[in-house]
Design a protein around this motif. Structure first.
Motif, PDB file in Angstrom:
ATOM      1  N   HIS A  64      -0.168  -2.698   7.211  1.00  0.00           N
ATOM      2  CA  HIS A  64      -0.836  -1.456   6.832  1.00  0.00           C
ATOM      3  C   HIS A  64      -1.890  -1.057   7.860  1.00  0.00           C
ATOM      4  O   HIS A  64      -2.029   0.120   8.193  1.00  0.00           O
ATOM      5  CB  HIS A  64      -1.483  -1.626   5.453  1.00  0.00           C
ATOM      6  N   PRO A 112       0.827  -1.212   0.000  1.00  0.00           N
ATOM      7  CA  PRO A 112       0.000   0.000   0.000  1.00  0.00           C
ATOM      8  C   PRO A 112       0.860   1.260   0.000  1.00  0.00           C
ATOM      9  O   PRO A 112       1.943   1.283   0.582  1.00  0.00           O
ATOM     10  CB  PRO A 112      -0.797  -0.116   1.305  1.00  0.00           C
ATOM     11  N   LYS A 151      -0.197   0.537  10.922  1.00  0.00           N
ATOM     12  CA  LYS A 151       0.345   1.860  10.611  1.00  0.00           C
ATOM     13  C   LYS A 151      -0.765   2.901  10.514  1.00  0.00           C
ATOM     14  O   LYS A 151      -0.660   3.997  11.075  1.00  0.00           O
ATOM     15  CB  LYS A 151       1.133   1.806   9.299  1.00  0.00           C
ATOM     16  N   LYS A 152      -1.848   2.555   9.810  1.00  0.00           N
ATOM     17  CA  LYS A 152      -2.941   3.505   9.628  1.00  0.00           C
ATOM     18  C   LYS A 152      -3.654   3.785  10.948  1.00  0.00           C
ATOM     19  O   LYS A 152      -4.005   4.926  11.261  1.00  0.00           O
ATOM     20  CB  LYS A 152      -3.935   2.974   8.599  1.00  0.00           C
TER      21      LYS A 152
END
Length: 221
Positions: A190, A72, A193-194
């Motif tokens: 991902h 991503p 992290k998001k």
């Protein structure tokens, strides 16, 4: 081996941003525990291309060409809040770095060099969280009473860019929008992290709102 990979992923989540609010720690741990219990691995077996993603149920390997497309991009996370203050009042608080240790979670101290009445361009933040301390250096750009933006020039992650936007509302309040884009510079799920970036954004605008409104109330009384 799977336990070692899980431990590495958990450590990576902790290191993503040194100023992730403490109230988010439990949620991050729960999410990582869920990944572990479901036997999901975000790391490739030995000898596989770096970006390959594998799953224990069923086990399969994605080709290098396909796996590269699955990585991503670094996203910009956005959050907004309404503050009971004028744009110039909120901007004054957000650009007053001396006050940051009083309201911005995780920031121990701030240092900068000021030239006359000009606002500082380079600001160093000593941030502490989870028993670790990091010195992050930010370069700031100012659009008075409208926007405050920054780029990290040195610190604990690969790149970090952010900005506050201050929009006047008809009721005399201010809509504050915070954009944050972080690239940790190392493999990290991902979702983790998001989630961590969203947590930082949410906490930052809430803390800015609380401090601005309480500070104005103290001045008024």
């Amino acid at each position: 081996m799977k336990q070692q990979l899980f431990s590495f992923a958990a450590l990576a989540a902790v290191l993503l941003l040194s100023f992730v609010p403490s109230q988010s720690t439990a949620y991050i741990v729960r999410q990582m525990s869920t990944l572990h219990n479901n036997k999901i691995s975000y790391f490739a077996p030995r000898g596989s291309p770096p970006a390959v993603i594998t799953s224990m149920k069923p086990r399969r390997t994605i080709s290098r060409t396909t796996s590269m497309r699955l990585v991503p991009p670094v996203e910009t996370v956005e959050g907004s809040i309404e503050v009971d203050a004028k744009p110039e009042e909120v901007y004054r608080v957000a650009s007053n770095f001396d006050e940051y240790p009083k309201w911005a979670g995780g920031i121990k101290s701030v240092s900068f060099t000021k030239h006359g009445t000009q606002k500082p361009q380079i600001v160093k933040f000593d941030m502490s969280m989870f028993g670790m301390s990091h010195l992050n250096t930010m370069k700031y750009d100012y659009d008075e009473n409208r926007r405050l933006s920054w780029t990290m020039t040195d610190g604990g992650v690969k790149s970090l860019n952010g900005d506050y936007e201050f929009k006047p509302l008809p009721n005399g309040h201010t809509k504050v929008t915070f954009h944050l884009k972080v690239d940790p510079g190392f493999p990290l799920p991902h979702m983790v992290k998001k989630m961590a970036t969203k947590s930082v954004v949410s906490s930052a605008i809430k803390e800015l709102k609380k401090y601005t409104e309480s500070h104005l109330h103290c001045v008024a009384t």
